[in-house]
Design an enzyme around this catalytic site. Structure first.
Site, PDB file in Angstrom:
ATOM      1  N   HIS A  68      -1.505 -29.701 102.560  1.00 15.45           N
ATOM      2  CA  HIS A  68      -1.297 -31.001 101.943  1.00 15.45           C
ATOM      3  C   HIS A  68      -2.289 -31.246 100.808  1.00 15.45           C
ATOM      4  O   HIS A  68      -1.946 -31.807  99.778  1.00 15.45           O
ATOM      5  CB  HIS A  68      -1.438 -32.084 103.008  1.00 15.45           C
ATOM      6  CG  HIS A  68      -1.040 -33.432 102.537  1.00 15.45           C
ATOM      7  ND1 HIS A  68       0.260 -33.878 102.608  1.00 15.45           N
ATOM      8  CD2 HIS A  68      -1.749 -34.434 101.972  1.00 15.45           C
ATOM      9  CE1 HIS A  68       0.325 -35.081 102.109  1.00 15.45           C
ATOM     10  NE2 HIS A  68      -0.873 -35.453 101.716  1.00 15.45           N
ATOM     11  N   HIS A 138       6.761 -38.186 101.836  1.00 16.37           N
ATOM     12  CA  HIS A 138       6.236 -38.606 103.142  1.00 16.37           C
ATOM     13  C   HIS A 138       7.287 -38.269 104.188  1.00 16.37           C
ATOM     14  O   HIS A 138       7.798 -39.138 104.886  1.00 16.37           O
ATOM     15  CB  HIS A 138       5.907 -40.110 103.123  1.00 16.37           C
ATOM     16  CG  HIS A 138       4.602 -40.406 103.780  1.00 16.37           C
ATOM     17  ND1 HIS A 138       4.377 -41.555 104.500  1.00 16.37           N
ATOM     18  CD2 HIS A 138       3.448 -39.704 103.835  1.00 16.37           C
ATOM     19  CE1 HIS A 138       3.135 -41.544 104.962  1.00 16.37           C
ATOM     20  NE2 HIS A 138       2.555 -40.436 104.574  1.00 16.37           N
ATOM     21  N   HIS A 140       7.501 -35.929 106.975  1.00 11.08           N
ATOM     22  CA  HIS A 140       7.304 -35.842 108.428  1.00 11.08           C
ATOM     23  C   HIS A 140       7.069 -37.197 109.063  1.00 11.08           C
ATOM     24  O   HIS A 140       7.705 -37.525 110.071  1.00 11.08           O
ATOM     25  CB  HIS A 140       6.158 -34.886 108.759  1.00 11.08           C
ATOM     26  CG  HIS A 140       6.476 -33.461 108.457  1.00 11.08           C
ATOM     27  ND1 HIS A 140       5.687 -32.413 108.864  1.00 11.08           N
ATOM     28  CD2 HIS A 140       7.504 -32.905 107.790  1.00 11.08           C
ATOM     29  CE1 HIS A 140       6.214 -31.280 108.454  1.00 11.08           C
ATOM     30  NE2 HIS A 140       7.319 -31.560 107.788  1.00 11.08           N
ATOM     31  N   ARG A 159      -1.606 -46.240  95.699  1.00 13.81           N
ATOM     32  CA  ARG A 159      -3.063 -46.006  95.640  1.00 13.81           C
ATOM     33  C   ARG A 159      -3.407 -44.853  94.706  1.00 13.81           C
ATOM     34  O   ARG A 159      -4.477 -44.848  94.092  1.00 13.81           O
ATOM     35  CB  ARG A 159      -3.621 -45.732  97.042  1.00 13.81           C
ATOM     36  CG  ARG A 159      -3.713 -46.968  97.902  1.00 13.81           C
ATOM     37  CD  ARG A 159      -4.620 -46.736  99.111  1.00 13.81           C
ATOM     38  NE  ARG A 159      -4.173 -45.643  99.966  1.00 13.81           N
ATOM     39  CZ  ARG A 159      -3.210 -45.740 100.875  1.00 13.81           C
ATOM     40  NH1 ARG A 159      -2.564 -46.870 101.027  1.00 13.81           N
ATOM     41  NH2 ARG A 159      -2.867 -44.698 101.616  1.00 13.81           N
ATOM     42  N   ASP A 160      -2.505 -43.871  94.623  1.00 12.42           N
ATOM     43  CA  ASP A 160      -2.751 -42.782  93.664  1.00 12.42           C
ATOM     44  C   ASP A 160      -2.864 -43.337  92.246  1.00 12.42           C
ATOM     45  O   ASP A 160      -3.701 -42.895  91.462  1.00 12.42           O
ATOM     46  CB  ASP A 160      -1.610 -41.758  93.702  1.00 12.42           C
ATOM     47  CG  ASP A 160      -1.806 -40.733  94.809  1.00 12.42           C
ATOM     48  OD1 ASP A 160      -2.972 -40.385  95.080  1.00 12.42           O
ATOM     49  OD2 ASP A 160      -0.808 -40.297  95.393  1.00 12.42           O
ATOM     50  N   GLN A 294       1.493 -44.783 111.226  1.00 10.83           N
ATOM     51  CA  GLN A 294       0.796 -46.020 110.892  1.00 10.83           C
ATOM     52  C   GLN A 294       1.756 -46.967 110.212  1.00 10.83           C
ATOM     53  O   GLN A 294       2.681 -46.533 109.538  1.00 10.83           O
ATOM     54  CB  GLN A 294      -0.330 -45.750 109.901  1.00 10.83           C
ATOM     55  CG  GLN A 294      -1.486 -44.963 110.422  1.00 10.83           C
ATOM     56  CD  GLN A 294      -2.581 -44.944 109.370  1.00 10.83           C
ATOM     57  OE1 GLN A 294      -3.182 -45.955 109.047  1.00 10.83           O
ATOM     58  NE2 GLN A 294      -2.802 -43.787 108.809  1.00 10.83           N
ATOM     59  N   GLU A 364      -7.504 -41.659 108.544  1.00 10.65           N
ATOM     60  CA  GLU A 364      -6.601 -41.900 107.425  1.00 10.65           C
ATOM     61  C   GLU A 364      -6.086 -43.331 107.435  1.00 10.65           C
ATOM     62  O   GLU A 364      -4.958 -43.605 107.017  1.00 10.65           O
ATOM     63  CB  GLU A 364      -5.477 -40.872 107.441  1.00 10.65           C
ATOM     64  CG  GLU A 364      -6.036 -39.472 107.213  1.00 10.65           C
ATOM     65  CD  GLU A 364      -4.994 -38.382 107.060  1.00 10.65           C
ATOM     66  OE1 GLU A 364      -3.798 -38.685 107.115  1.00 10.65           O
ATOM     67  OE2 GLU A 364      -5.405 -37.228 106.875  1.00 10.65           O
ATOM     68  N   GLN A 366      -5.037 -46.834 106.349  1.00 11.82           N
ATOM     69  CA  GLN A 366      -4.420 -47.149 105.059  1.00 11.82           C
ATOM     70  C   GLN A 366      -5.284 -48.119 104.239  1.00 11.82           C
ATOM     71  O   GLN A 366      -6.256 -48.684 104.735  1.00 11.82           O
ATOM     72  CB  GLN A 366      -3.067 -47.807 105.304  1.00 11.82           C
ATOM     73  CG  GLN A 366      -2.108 -46.955 106.099  1.00 11.82           C
ATOM     74  CD  GLN A 366      -1.594 -45.780 105.306  1.00 11.82           C
ATOM     75  OE1 GLN A 366      -1.145 -45.929 104.178  1.00 11.82           O
ATOM     76  NE2 GLN A 366      -1.674 -44.597 105.879  1.00 11.82           N
ATOM     77  N   GLY A 588       2.595 -33.325  90.059  1.00  9.75           N
ATOM     78  CA  GLY A 588       3.611 -32.766  90.931  1.00  9.75           C
ATOM     79  C   GLY A 588       3.092 -32.670  92.340  1.00  9.75           C
ATOM     80  O   GLY A 588       1.919 -32.921  92.599  1.00  9.75           O
TER      81      GLY A 588
END
Lengths: 801, 252, 152
Positions: A68, A138, A140, A159-160, A294, A364, A366, A588
């Protein structure tokens, strides 16, 4: 092997003495998803340090080296064979993606302002502003819990954008779903742990709705592919575009800068999310992996965005990045990769007490952003956080020794050389592909083309997405000029979405293409996806020479040479087309292990490419819509139709054996796009619609949905590379074709303008009636009212959503 | 000396139409300032000509739309809002702002609830302007069109009330096609003074002609109806009113 | 102490239950949805009731049903759907934050759970098993189904 318990905050793992079997067990037991080669590389590193790692350090390696985060398949050396001819690919990313961008950077200086090294890439909008786009998958998490999966998927990609440069302003979002057919019989699903496509559809749409609408970011573009190939492995892509002043793209970080965490608190959420998405799903996944589920809190993110953008406007931000997969470990780790830094976990605000060191560092949770700022700016940022009713906390400092040092409860629980951490061993993979171009399909069709057209307009992959589009606030921010539903009734389809940008007279178009139906010829699928993305952007008024692309690949198992071979060919086709079109990739992402293990075997998705793109529109005046505006205007078609029904909706509907996939010719494509663009700039074009799924017949019908005029078409005038039959002319999905409407007073100029290119006036609009009539030579083969055609198109999804 | 009418926009966590609403106000001639709610004190309210509650999802609207913002305003600012209104101030609530004003009881009794189909609805709505001489509506024709985008916009009230609001001229805007099943098709309401004004549609999203979904829209060569909405109240507050001194506004 | 209240919006019509299923053909049944709050608290019961009425109930459109008995009769069965405690329930979160900020002196909230309750009515063929399969995701939900006095 029992790790010795040294301290409640961390454990030391006796890695140096571990056998290969121990290493494998350790990776499995802790859910690290690391290969034996990786484990041995880590072991060698700690042998060289003459000590054992802590659990924190091991987790940091696992996370940093996860598929990932490190895209190890896309960086792997691949021995690839096509039709028996072998070649060595020195990394898919480097060979087929980055090299395109580097070449175009030289051709178009000062256009690409940032690519690949930040959370999102940027191109120049005008003197002051840049625009960027990021798309993430996203898959899985959405397979296991669709609402939560798409919800946090969108939250993450927003957020990116917030974490790109010193903080870009999110201005628009897109979402793409690949799902099984909504009318799938629930009894035919291979496992109880597979959620029905309709459950997935409802969940993912609502997840995007509830995040995007609350964030106040318009969701303006998207696609849904319904195909049995995705019934066990849904794909969920979320993308967000952002705008930033050009001089805020460069991040700045120096020793002594303070590291702050802004937004939500840290809890035991989503531990092992990064490693989780680097493994395939199985019947047990849903129970086992619920820790990875989550639910997002968009208001928490909205507050963080308000603080961040306010602080950036005051020039307070040195560097910012989002806390996504890998949590603080990844965010802070990347941030201090150059200089080193110290993180004090005791300072991190927690949702609940009692978290161990690795849990805090790898969590992780959020809605968190990590900032690096000059010490004198800390107080002001903390005050802004208070003003917007959120939290910001200083948790560390940038050092100058190149070491990532983490402390918790007075102990050093991690001390790693930033350089080593980012040197994951390179993987070696094998792939192969047999390229067969099939003979043209013989479609056995009773000549009732009207019925065929109605059926295609009702097809799940063509029918209106209106029920879903209306769930998304696509008008918030007040800048959506090219809407997903437009035309006189506000309910006709658009080719690409267009937004105005505050502070600029230019606009930005966002388009996308996903063509899994062409998977039998992955090379052509790659080309066609790039072509369609560019075609959509040009059709709404974008300059074909100012387009940037994104690639998002999804596939099953990269260790399967055939699956990987198809992916390599897709990347090749995509790469060629992008290079020929001068459209660079600026960002990408790739997603693997989209496969599902059942007792009866493994179901993998077809290798899938989502191409998306940003285009610059010089002025609001240039924006075009898809539908017919006037009576007595000319209907023009640019582009060549070929005997290429492979992968077409028509072929699938007729159950025919696959014919050849559409080919692509760069000079024709770019010739048409440039000519059309200058015609648009000359104000000669009234409306334009790109030909995509369903071919010419569907494009004509959709153009007519304004019901502003009747349409009279002569099929024998369509530019074709051979003598094609009616079905081929109507339904072939050949590339690089655009339909457009030209007023009588401009038609002579337009004819001259397109000289030397495949172009024809194929019909007229009429004030006499509101029908679509299509003649082929002497036969009237379609004669339907536009209202009836529109009805077929408009209501295909309403029974399901 | 600043002569432009001064509007403040209250921004709660989750308010998200503040930027475009401020842009619309400024374009119409206002001086507009976005105020995070924590920064708002009595003096800021009382120093403004108009207080605007823009659209969005205040505190997430998870309990019910507007409830937490209503409670927060009531805890700290009730008295200053009262003084502000007594001194002739204008209070405008759009979408979530309308929901907050309804919960505060500053508009005729009723509620804005979830749509029967449980969905969010982002679309354009044709509206009847029922108070063509109202300070907010006087530059607008009898029929206009504005975008709506909400999940809880269905106006309901005790039996007979909604119809009475239409009769008494308190219903300022009604839907032409009742897109969200509101009682008496109510899309906007005013109080008895005419200075508290709430509406579900978003005038700030139709500031420019180019924001209309139809490229051949013929309503106006440059501006959208939202511009004339904000321009109406601007001219009223700037003393440019063609009919000064209107106190109540009834159905004509 | 424990207090259970159920809130129902009387303007919401009974809806077609088929829309909750994966195979949305007409199944001849309807449903109504309510919100059911369970408070673990100490202090004054009437203070808690005041809180419920001023914060959780819309006085115009909603009815408060005080007590654990179901607020509808003649239903075939009802489903209670709750998020697992480890997951973020946003309504619960904002209620708890509000209570914490208010620092009430006459009652304290120890624990809160929020369920969405769906009552099913009519003579159709939708079984509780169907509803469980199509509405519940065991990964995030806890749930239970209780039969009522209505007849199918």
């Amino acid at each position: 092997m029992e790790p010795a318990l040294l301290d409640p905050t961390y454990q030391r793992i006796p890695l140096r003495k571990s056998s290969d079997a121990d290493l494998r067990n350790l990776s499995d037991e802790r859910g690290l998803s690391l290969s034996l080669d990786d484990m041995k590389a880590i072991q060698r590193h700690f042998i060289s340090l003459d000590r054992d790692p802590t659990d924190v350090e091991l987790e940091v390696f696992a996370q940093t080296w996860s598929e990932h985060c490190k895209h190890r398949v896309f960086n792997a050396v691949i021995r690839h064979t096509v039709n028996g001819r072998a070649e060595v690919i020195d990394g898919i990313f480097k060979t087929y993606i980055r090299s395109v961008t580097e070449t175009i950077m030289e051709q178009k200086p000062d256009f690409i302002l940032s690519a690949f090294h930040d959370n999102a890439g940027f191109i120049r909008l005008d003197e002051q502003l840049a625009v960027g786009l990021k798309v993430e998958t996203h898959n899985h998490p959405s397979a296991i819990e669709p609402y939560a999966g798409s919800n946090t998927g969108l939250g993450g990609v927003i957020r990116d954008i917030l974490g790109a440069g010193t903080g870009a302003r999110p201005v628009a979002s897109l979402d793409v779903f690949c799902l099984g057919r909504p009318d799938t019989d629930p009894e035919t699903l291979p496992s109880e742990s597979v959620i029905h496509p309709l459950g997935l559809l409802r969940g993912v749409v609502r997840g995007v709705r509830d995040y995007g609408n609350r964030m106040g970011i318009p969701t303006i573009a998207g696609a849904i592919q319904f195909d049995d190939g995705y019934r066990c492995n849904p794909l969920v892509f979320c993308g967000t575009a952002g705008v930033i002043p050009v001089d805020e793209i460069e991040k700045q970080i120096e020793p002594g800068y303070r590291i702050l965490v802004l937004g939500g608190r840290t809890g035991r959420d989503g531990l092992h999310g990064a490693t989780f998405s680097s493994a395939s799903l199985g019947e047990q996944s849903r129970e086992e992996d619920q820790g990875a589920v989550q639910i997002g809190n968009p208001i928490e993110e909205k507050k963080a965005a308000d603080v961040l953008l306010h602080a950036r406007s005051e020039g307070l931000i040195g560097s910012v990045t989002d806390c996504g997969a890998g949590g603080l470990s990844s965010a802070a780790g990347e941030m201090v990769a150059e200089h080193g830094g110290e993180i004090y976990l005791d300072k991190a605000p927690l949702k609940e007490p009692g978290l161990s060191g690795w849990e805090i560092f790898l969590s992780e949770s959020q809605e968190r952003m990590v900032l690096a700022v000059k010490p004198e700016n800390v107080d002001r940022i903390l005050a802004l956080a208070d003003l917007y009713e959120t939290e910001c906390t200083e948790i560390g400092i940038v050092s100058d020794n190149g070491i990532l040092r983490v402390s918790h409860r007075g102990r050093e629980i991690c001390r790693l050389d930033c350089g080593v951490l980012h040197e994951a061993p390179r993987q070696h993979l094998t792939s192969s592909h047999e390229r067969i171009v099939p003979a043209p399909a013989r479609i056995d069709s009773t000549p009732d083309f009207s019925a065929d057209l109605h059926a295609i307009l009702r097809d799940f992959n063509i029918t209106s997405r209106e029920p879903i589009i209306r769930e998304y606030d696509h008008e918030v921010q007040g800048n959506t000029l090219g809407k997903p539903l437009a035309g006189p009734g506000g309910d006709c389809p658009g080719d690409a979405a267009v937004i105005r940008i505050d502070g600029s007279r230019r606009c930005v178009a966002i388009g996308l293409s996903i063509l899994p139906a062409l998977h039998a010829d992955p090379y052509r699928m790659g080309q066609a996806s790039v072509d369609e993305t560019i075609r959509q952007l040009v059709a709404v008024g974008a300059d074909p020479d100012r387009i940037a692309l994104l690639d998002n690949f999804c596939m099953g198992n990269p260790a399967d040479p055939d699956e990987l071979g198809a992916l390599v060919e897709t990347a090749k086709g995509m790469s060629t087309a992008a290079l020929e079109c001068g459209a660079p990739f600026i960002s990408g992402k790739d997603s693997f292990y989209n496969s599902f293990e059942t007792e009866s075997g493994t179901e993998s998705i077809p290798p899938t490419l989502l191409a998306s793109g940003l285009g610059i529109i010089e002025s609001e005046e240039d924006i075009l819509f898809t539908t017919i505006r006037r009576a007595n205007s000319h209907i023009c078609l640019a582009g060549t139709t070929g005997r290429e029904t492979g992968g077409s909706v028509y072929e699938r509907m007729k159950g025919a054996t696959a014919g050849p996939a559409p080919s692509w010719e760069p000079d024709t494509a770019m010739g048409i796009y440039r000519r059309l663009h200058s015609a648009i700039r000359n104000n000669w074009i009234l409306s334009a619609h790109d030909l995509s799924e369903g071919g010419l017949a569907v494009a004509l019908a959709e153009s007519g949905f304004s019901i502003s005029a009747g349409m009279e078409i002569r099929l024998e005038t369509v530019p074709a590379d051979d003598k094609l039959d009616s079905a081929e002319l109507l339904f072939s999905e050949s590339t690089s074709r655009i339909l457009f409407e030209v007023a009588n007073e401009s038609i002579d100029e337009v004819r001259r303008h397109f000289e030397g290119l495949p172009f024809a006036v194929i019909g007229r609009t009429s004030a006499e009636h509101r029908r679509l009539t299509i003649h082929h030579d002497d036969d009237l083969i379609i004669n339907e009212t536009l209202t009836d055609l529109k009805k077929s198109w408009k209501n295909g999804l309403t029974p399901y959503y | 000396m600043e002569k432009r009418p001064y509007a403040i926009l209250l921004k709660f966590p989750g308010t998200n139409c503040d930027v475009e609403t401020a842009r619309a106000l400024e374009t119409a001639g206002f001086r507009a300032e976005i105020m995070p709610f924590r920064q708002v004190v009595s003096e800021t309210i009382e120093g403004a000509n108009m207080v605007v509650l823009p659209g969005g999802f205040s505190y997430g609207d998870y309990i019910m739309a507007g409830r937490l913002a209503q409670l927060k305003i009531e805890h700290g600012l009730s008295a200053s809002l009262e003084r502000f209104m007594e001194n002739g101030g204008y209070l405008l609530g759009i979408c979530n702002g309308f929901q907050i004003l309804m919960r505060m009881g500053l508009l005729p009794a009723g509620s804005l609830i979830a749509h029967p189909d449980g969905r969010f609805a982002c679309r354009w709505a044709r509206l009847r302007n029922r108070c063509p001489s109202h300070p907010f509506l006087r530059f607008l024709p009898d029929e206009i069109e504005l975008p709506v985008a909400h999940a809880e916009g269905r106006f309901v009230a005790a039996e007979g009330l909604a119809e009475s609001y239409v009769e008494r001229g308190l219903a300022t805007l009604t839907y032409q096609d009742n897109v969200n099943h509101s009682f008496a098709s109510i899309a906007g309401l005013q109080d008895e003074t005419g200075r508290v004004f709430g509406m579900m549609p978003h005038p700030e999203r139709f500031l420019y002609r180019s924001q209309h979904y139809d490229p051949d829209w013929v309503g106006d060569p440059d501006w959208g109806w939202g511009y004339y909405f904000f321009k109406s109240i601007h001219d009223e507050l700037a003393g440019l009113s063609r009919e000064p001194g209107l106190k109540t506004h009834t159905n004509e | 102490m424990r207090k259970i209240v159920e809130i129902h919006n009387h303007f919401q019509p009974a809806k077609d239950a088929s829309n909750l299923l994966y195979t949305p053909a007409d199944h001849g049944m309807t449903y109504r949805e309510t919100r059911r709050y369970s408070f673990q608290y100490s202090g004054s019961d009437s203070a808690l009731l005041d809180f419920v009425q001023s914060v959780l109930v819309d006085p115009v459109s909603e009815d408060l049903h005080d007590g654990p008995s179901p607020c509808f009769k003649d239903y075939i069965f009802h489903l209670d759907l709750m998020l697992k405690p480890s997951l973020l329930d946003l309504e619960k979160e904002y209620i708890r934050n509000y209570v914490r900020d208010q620092a009430y002196t006459d009652w304290t909230l120890d624990e809160l759970s929020v369920a969405h309750r769906y009552y099913f009515f009519g003579k159709g063929d939708i079984t509780p098993q169907r509803i469980a399969r199509d509405m519940v995701n065991p990964v995030i939900h806890t749930w239970n189904i209780v039969y009522g006095t209505g007849t199918a």
